[in-house]
Enzyme design. Sequence first.
Site, PDB file in Angstrom:
ATOM      1  N   ARG A  66      37.370  40.476  24.894  1.00 48.70           N
ATOM      2  CA  ARG A  66      38.714  40.117  24.457  1.00 48.70           C
ATOM      3  C   ARG A  66      39.076  38.682  24.866  1.00 48.70           C
ATOM      4  O   ARG A  66      39.635  37.926  24.077  1.00 48.70           O
ATOM      5  CB  ARG A  66      39.710  41.110  25.090  1.00 48.70           C
ATOM      6  CG  ARG A  66      41.110  41.003  24.588  1.00 48.70           C
ATOM      7  CD  ARG A  66      41.862  42.290  24.839  1.00 48.70           C
ATOM      8  NE  ARG A  66      42.265  42.449  26.225  1.00 48.70           N
ATOM      9  CZ  ARG A  66      43.480  42.151  26.704  1.00 48.70           C
ATOM     10  NH1 ARG A  66      44.405  41.683  25.888  1.00 48.70           N
ATOM     11  NH2 ARG A  66      43.778  42.336  27.960  1.00 48.70           N
ATOM     12  N   ARG A  92      46.831  43.079  18.010  1.00 49.89           N
ATOM     13  CA  ARG A  92      46.051  42.949  19.232  1.00 49.89           C
ATOM     14  C   ARG A  92      46.965  42.522  20.369  1.00 49.89           C
ATOM     15  O   ARG A  92      47.927  41.789  20.151  1.00 49.89           O
ATOM     16  CB  ARG A  92      44.956  41.881  19.070  1.00 49.89           C
ATOM     17  CG  ARG A  92      43.881  42.233  18.076  1.00 49.89           C
ATOM     18  CD  ARG A  92      42.944  41.060  17.877  1.00 49.89           C
ATOM     19  NE  ARG A  92      42.221  40.695  19.081  1.00 49.89           N
ATOM     20  CZ  ARG A  92      41.057  41.223  19.439  1.00 49.89           C
ATOM     21  NH1 ARG A  92      40.464  42.114  18.677  1.00 49.89           N
ATOM     22  NH2 ARG A  92      40.454  40.832  20.551  1.00 49.89           N
ATOM     23  N   HIS A 110      59.301  43.126  16.718  1.00 49.06           N
ATOM     24  CA  HIS A 110      58.997  44.542  16.993  1.00 49.06           C
ATOM     25  C   HIS A 110      60.026  45.414  16.265  1.00 49.06           C
ATOM     26  O   HIS A 110      61.229  45.151  16.356  1.00 49.06           O
ATOM     27  CB  HIS A 110      59.044  44.799  18.507  1.00 49.06           C
ATOM     28  CG  HIS A 110      58.713  46.217  18.850  1.00 49.06           C
ATOM     29  ND1 HIS A 110      57.416  46.708  18.799  1.00 49.06           N
ATOM     30  CD2 HIS A 110      59.497  47.262  19.193  1.00 49.06           C
ATOM     31  CE1 HIS A 110      57.434  47.981  19.119  1.00 49.06           C
ATOM     32  NE2 HIS A 110      58.682  48.354  19.362  1.00 49.06           N
ATOM     33  N   ASP A 142      55.044  38.259  26.724  1.00 49.80           N
ATOM     34  CA  ASP A 142      54.481  38.089  28.063  1.00 49.80           C
ATOM     35  C   ASP A 142      53.271  39.015  28.194  1.00 49.80           C
ATOM     36  O   ASP A 142      52.813  39.563  27.192  1.00 49.80           O
ATOM     37  CB  ASP A 142      55.558  38.311  29.146  1.00 49.80           C
ATOM     38  CG  ASP A 142      56.060  39.744  29.180  1.00 49.80           C
ATOM     39  OD1 ASP A 142      55.489  40.614  28.471  1.00 49.80           O
ATOM     40  OD2 ASP A 142      57.022  40.010  29.924  1.00 49.80           O
ATOM     41  N   GLY A 144      52.917  41.958  29.275  1.00 54.25           N
ATOM     42  CA  GLY A 144      53.114  43.383  29.005  1.00 54.25           C
ATOM     43  C   GLY A 144      53.102  43.674  27.503  1.00 54.25           C
ATOM     44  O   GLY A 144      52.935  42.771  26.680  1.00 54.25           O
TER      45      GLY A 144
HETATM   46  C1  GRF Z   1      56.390  44.956  11.169  1.00 50.68           C
HETATM   47  O1  GRF Z   1      57.047  46.188  11.115  1.00 50.68           O
HETATM   48  C2  GRF Z   1      56.541  44.329  12.521  1.00 50.68           C
HETATM   49  O2  GRF Z   1      57.764  44.632  13.129  1.00 50.68           O
HETATM   50  C3  GRF Z   1      55.424  44.962  13.309  1.00 50.68           C
HETATM   51  O3  GRF Z   1      54.366  45.051  12.393  1.00 50.68           O
HETATM   52  C4  GRF Z   1      54.874  45.120  11.059  1.00 50.68           C
HETATM   53  C5  GRF Z   1      54.248  44.010  10.285  1.00 50.68           C
HETATM   54  O4  GRF Z   1      54.580  44.052   8.933  1.00 50.68           O
HETATM   55  N1  GRF Z   1      55.121  44.176  14.487  1.00 50.68           N
HETATM   56  P1  GRF Z   1      54.182  42.865   7.971  1.00 50.68           P
HETATM   57  O5  GRF Z   1      52.665  42.684   8.101  1.00 50.68           O
HETATM   58  O6  GRF Z   1      54.914  41.639   8.417  1.00 50.68           O
HETATM   59  O7  GRF Z   1      54.581  43.296   6.597  1.00 50.68           O
END
Ligand code: GRF
Length: 202
Positions: A66, A92, A110, A142, A144
């Site tokens: 990694r 990842r 997120h 970060d 986490g």
């Molecule tokens: C989105 O729901 C984002 O919040 C999450 O992964 C998804 C990616 O969707 N981290 P896309 O590839 O931008 O359509």
Amino acid sequence: MSLPIGVLASGRGSNLEAIIRAREAGELPVELKVVISDKREARALRIAAEHGIPAEFLDPRAFPDRVSYDLALAARLKEAGVELVVLAGFMRILSPAFLEQFPLRVINIHPALLPAFPGLEAQRQAWEYGVKISGCTVHFVDVGVDTGPIIAQAAVTVEDGDTPETLAERILEQEHRLLPEAIRWIAQGRVRVQGRRVYVEK
Ligand code: GRF
């Protein structure tokens, strides 16, 4: 002055599309230097190429571990002149070795209101838990998993008739608004971080 950014994406690329749209509408003072994916077939790569943005597949299987993958990724981004790394569905976890090279210069979107429901399938987690409000969060990355300082959040009401899929769709609409907005704040130099708190100048 426009901020040179790089986007890392593993899949569909709809958040990348939202960034490109905002950029093309003149609402985002950034230059998209490169889009890199760990998946050869990622739609995000096709979208980037269609818009004339350098699109590259970096194969994790070509590296022994990694950290060496992450170092190659960081080197490529630096070489492209990237100053802000945007994770838009990048599947990842980035190692400290990567993050040290971009201190407070990596952000992620997120699909839940952190710190609730970190990790995978956050929309389903929220729906199964039975929350009445969920949403999305843009945060600095970060070491986490989905734990870094929060830059912006948008709330979405969970309706009785929702399924994890319909909830995810409405959250996604908010993602497409929130991510470009947070990038714009950073590009305009309006974001200041103090410990866990992120302040955005009006
Ligand atoms: C989105 O729901 C984002 O919040 C999450 O992964 C998804 C990616 O969707 N981290 P896309 O590839 O931008 O359509």
